[in-house]
Scaffold this motif. Structure first.
Motif, PDB file in Angstrom:
ATOM      1  N   TRP A 277     -23.863 -33.120 -32.492  1.00  0.00           N
ATOM      2  CA  TRP A 277     -23.025 -34.294 -32.727  1.00  0.00           C
ATOM      3  C   TRP A 277     -23.872 -35.549 -32.928  1.00  0.00           C
ATOM      4  O   TRP A 277     -23.562 -36.381 -33.790  1.00  0.00           O
ATOM      5  CB  TRP A 277     -22.077 -34.493 -31.549  1.00  0.00           C
ATOM      6  CG  TRP A 277     -21.034 -33.432 -31.416  1.00  0.00           C
ATOM      7  CD1 TRP A 277     -20.679 -32.507 -32.364  1.00  0.00           C
ATOM      8  CD2 TRP A 277     -20.221 -33.180 -30.281  1.00  0.00           C
ATOM      9  NE1 TRP A 277     -19.699 -31.695 -31.888  1.00  0.00           N
ATOM     10  CE2 TRP A 277     -19.386 -32.068 -30.617  1.00  0.00           C
ATOM     11  CE3 TRP A 277     -20.104 -33.744 -29.024  1.00  0.00           C
ATOM     12  CZ2 TRP A 277     -18.453 -31.553 -29.730  1.00  0.00           C
ATOM     13  CZ3 TRP A 277     -19.178 -33.231 -28.130  1.00  0.00           C
ATOM     14  CH2 TRP A 277     -18.362 -32.147 -28.483  1.00  0.00           C
ATOM     15  N   VAL A 278     -24.917 -35.696 -32.141  1.00  0.00           N
ATOM     16  CA  VAL A 278     -25.794 -36.851 -32.288  1.00  0.00           C
ATOM     17  C   VAL A 278     -26.470 -36.836 -33.655  1.00  0.00           C
ATOM     18  O   VAL A 278     -26.576 -37.870 -34.335  1.00  0.00           O
ATOM     19  CB  VAL A 278     -26.845 -36.871 -31.156  1.00  0.00           C
ATOM     20  CG1 VAL A 278     -27.888 -37.955 -31.416  1.00  0.00           C
ATOM     21  CG2 VAL A 278     -26.175 -37.107 -29.810  1.00  0.00           C
ATOM     22  N   LEU A 279     -26.934 -35.668 -34.075  1.00  0.00           N
ATOM     23  CA  LEU A 279     -27.553 -35.548 -35.396  1.00  0.00           C
ATOM     24  C   LEU A 279     -26.552 -35.873 -36.501  1.00  0.00           C
ATOM     25  O   LEU A 279     -26.880 -36.590 -37.464  1.00  0.00           O
ATOM     26  CB  LEU A 279     -28.110 -34.137 -35.577  1.00  0.00           C
ATOM     27  CG  LEU A 279     -28.768 -33.831 -36.931  1.00  0.00           C
ATOM     28  CD1 LEU A 279     -29.952 -34.751 -37.163  1.00  0.00           C
ATOM     29  CD2 LEU A 279     -29.190 -32.377 -37.012  1.00  0.00           C
ATOM     30  N   ASN A 280     -25.344 -35.373 -36.381  1.00  0.00           N
ATOM     31  CA  ASN A 280     -24.309 -35.673 -37.378  1.00  0.00           C
ATOM     32  C   ASN A 280     -24.010 -37.165 -37.433  1.00  0.00           C
ATOM     33  O   ASN A 280     -23.874 -37.746 -38.521  1.00  0.00           O
ATOM     34  CB  ASN A 280     -23.030 -34.900 -37.053  1.00  0.00           C
ATOM     35  CG  ASN A 280     -23.199 -33.400 -37.180  1.00  0.00           C
ATOM     36  OD1 ASN A 280     -24.091 -32.926 -37.879  1.00  0.00           O
ATOM     37  ND2 ASN A 280     -22.357 -32.652 -36.490  1.00  0.00           N
ATOM     38  N   SER A 281     -23.902 -37.794 -36.268  1.00  0.00           N
ATOM     39  CA  SER A 281     -23.636 -39.232 -36.230  1.00  0.00           C
ATOM     40  C   SER A 281     -24.779 -40.017 -36.861  1.00  0.00           C
ATOM     41  O   SER A 281     -24.555 -40.998 -37.585  1.00  0.00           O
ATOM     42  CB  SER A 281     -23.421 -39.694 -34.786  1.00  0.00           C
ATOM     43  OG  SER A 281     -22.268 -39.105 -34.225  1.00  0.00           O
ATOM     44  N   THR A 282     -26.008 -39.603 -36.591  1.00  0.00           N
ATOM     45  CA  THR A 282     -27.161 -40.285 -37.170  1.00  0.00           C
ATOM     46  C   THR A 282     -27.141 -40.199 -38.687  1.00  0.00           C
ATOM     47  O   THR A 282     -27.397 -41.193 -39.391  1.00  0.00           O
ATOM     48  CB  THR A 282     -28.462 -39.678 -36.623  1.00  0.00           C
ATOM     49  OG1 THR A 282     -28.467 -39.768 -35.196  1.00  0.00           O
ATOM     50  CG2 THR A 282     -29.675 -40.411 -37.174  1.00  0.00           C
ATOM     51  N   ILE A 283     -26.831 -39.020 -39.210  1.00  0.00           N
ATOM     52  CA  ILE A 283     -26.775 -38.840 -40.661  1.00  0.00           C
ATOM     53  C   ILE A 283     -25.680 -39.705 -41.268  1.00  0.00           C
ATOM     54  O   ILE A 283     -25.895 -40.412 -42.269  1.00  0.00           O
ATOM     55  CB  ILE A 283     -26.545 -37.353 -41.004  1.00  0.00           C
ATOM     56  CG1 ILE A 283     -27.754 -36.518 -40.579  1.00  0.00           C
ATOM     57  CG2 ILE A 283     -26.279 -37.175 -42.491  1.00  0.00           C
ATOM     58  CD1 ILE A 283     -27.550 -35.022 -40.727  1.00  0.00           C
ATOM     59  N   VAL A 284     -24.506 -39.676 -40.671  1.00  0.00           N
ATOM     60  CA  VAL A 284     -23.373 -40.437 -41.207  1.00  0.00           C
ATOM     61  C   VAL A 284     -23.639 -41.939 -41.141  1.00  0.00           C
ATOM     62  O   VAL A 284     -23.397 -42.673 -42.110  1.00  0.00           O
ATOM     63  CB  VAL A 284     -22.086 -40.071 -40.450  1.00  0.00           C
ATOM     64  CG1 VAL A 284     -20.951 -41.014 -40.833  1.00  0.00           C
ATOM     65  CG2 VAL A 284     -21.691 -38.631 -40.743  1.00  0.00           C
ATOM     66  N   LEU A 285     -24.144 -42.418 -40.003  1.00  0.00           N
ATOM     67  CA  LEU A 285     -24.386 -43.847 -39.839  1.00  0.00           C
ATOM     68  C   LEU A 285     -25.485 -44.337 -40.772  1.00  0.00           C
ATOM     69  O   LEU A 285     -25.353 -45.401 -41.404  1.00  0.00           O
ATOM     70  CB  LEU A 285     -24.742 -44.155 -38.386  1.00  0.00           C
ATOM     71  CG  LEU A 285     -23.643 -43.929 -37.351  1.00  0.00           C
ATOM     72  CD1 LEU A 285     -24.157 -44.254 -35.955  1.00  0.00           C
ATOM     73  CD2 LEU A 285     -22.409 -44.757 -37.673  1.00  0.00           C
ATOM     74  N   ALA A 286     -26.575 -43.589 -40.867  1.00  0.00           N
ATOM     75  CA  ALA A 286     -27.668 -43.996 -41.741  1.00  0.00           C
ATOM     76  C   ALA A 286     -27.226 -44.023 -43.200  1.00  0.00           C
ATOM     77  O   ALA A 286     -27.542 -44.968 -43.942  1.00  0.00           O
ATOM     78  CB  ALA A 286     -28.862 -43.060 -41.563  1.00  0.00           C
ATOM     79  N   ALA A 287     -26.496 -43.003 -43.620  1.00  0.00           N
ATOM     80  CA  ALA A 287     -26.021 -42.966 -45.002  1.00  0.00           C
ATOM     81  C   ALA A 287     -25.014 -44.081 -45.280  1.00  0.00           C
ATOM     82  O   ALA A 287     -25.034 -44.694 -46.360  1.00  0.00           O
ATOM     83  CB  ALA A 287     -25.395 -41.603 -45.297  1.00  0.00           C
TER      84      ALA A 287
END
Length: 284
Positions: A78-88
């Motif tokens: 979940w943290v990795l997914n959030s990082t990807i979504v937020l950065a993009a």
């Protein structure tokens, strides 16, 4: 004068305590056992434990509580997914917002003032009334149950306000700055990249943090468009956890996930305030 300063200091202290109390309460709850959560003091932890935090990173092993097997919590995913979504989302918003804001605030095409007002008007439209058309659009684009859907939606939500504050700043930036760069032999794109863009870093920080907050705080859209448990973000994953079995684990996850956001806001707080102030005072 001293009395006025004392009153001001007291008000600031009360405001600080009011803002920090939720952080304290969440931290206390995350360190409790289920027994102490039920029978203990709600504002104090007598026997702190980090079990709730360790359960977030148990891997494929599902913890057993009594006769109940608690479903696995893929918190790291979940943290990795959030990082990807937020950065993009932040990157796409700034990449699209900076040229649009520069065109509206600097080049001033026909009807530019009405465009700025229309952007602000679209920002204040409640997004809840757009769920059905947005869902239909995501389905037609083939982005259902993917991070691309959230990136597209979050960018659409944050872009109007970002363009509005950036265009307000560019509108009152002295033109002599670019003219001096052109006299030195720079082309207009180079003058923008080397001179104008570095000068607007505080406003970019304000726009970036605003976009980050808009995306990071969302639960409803993420829970609607991400149904796969391993595709969900932190907000959606923690929000749909079984409260009766994983309440304290969810609280620990919320506390842990908020740390990077708090650090970023603390690091760029001065730039955020300066950027918002410059945009509001100079442009709106």
């Amino acid at each position: 004068m001293r009395r006025r300063r004392a009153v001001r200091a007291m008000l600031l202290l009360l405001a600080a305590l009011y803002g920090l109390f939720p952080v304290y309460y969440v931290t206390v709850q995350s360190l409790k056992t289920p027994e102490e959560d039920v029978f203990g003091n709600p504002f104090y932890v007598a026997d702190p434990t980090f079990e709730n935090y360790t359960e977030l990173f148990e891997g494929d092993e599902a913890p057993v509580r009594g006769y109940v097997i608690v479903p696995h919590v893929p918190f790291a995913i979940w943290v990795l997914n959030s990082t990807i979504v937020l950065a993009a989302t932040v990157s796409l918003t700034l990449l699209a917002g900076v040229p649009a804001a520069y065109a509206l605030g600097r080049l001033r095409p026909p009807g530019w003032e009405w465009w700025r007002r229309a952007l602000l008007a679209t920002y204040v439209v409640p997004h809840t009334i757009l769920f059905i058309p947005i869902y239909q659009l995501i389905i037609r684009l083939g982005l259902d149950d993917s991070h691309g859907a959230l990136v597209l939606i979050y960018t659409t939500m944050a872009l109007p306000f970002c363009v509005w504050i950036l265009s307000a700043y560019y509108r009152h930036l002295p033109r002599e700055i670019e003219e001096s760069a052109l006299v030195e032999g720079a082309t207009p794109p180079r003058a923008f990249l080397r001179v104008v863009l570095p000068m607007s870093r505080n406003v970019l920080v304000a726009a970036g943090l605003f976009t980050l907050g808009t995306a990071a705080n969302d639960f409803m859209l993420a829970s609607i468009f991400l149904l796969d448990r391993h595709q969900q973000t932190v907000a959606a994953g923690l929000g749909v956890m079984d409260v009766s079995l994983e309440e304290l684990v969810a609280v620990a996850g919320v506390n842990l996930a908020s740390i990077p956001i708090v650090i970023l806001c603390a690091l760029f707080a001065r730039g955020y305030v300066r950027g918002i102030t410059a945009a509001m005072v100079e442009g709106a």
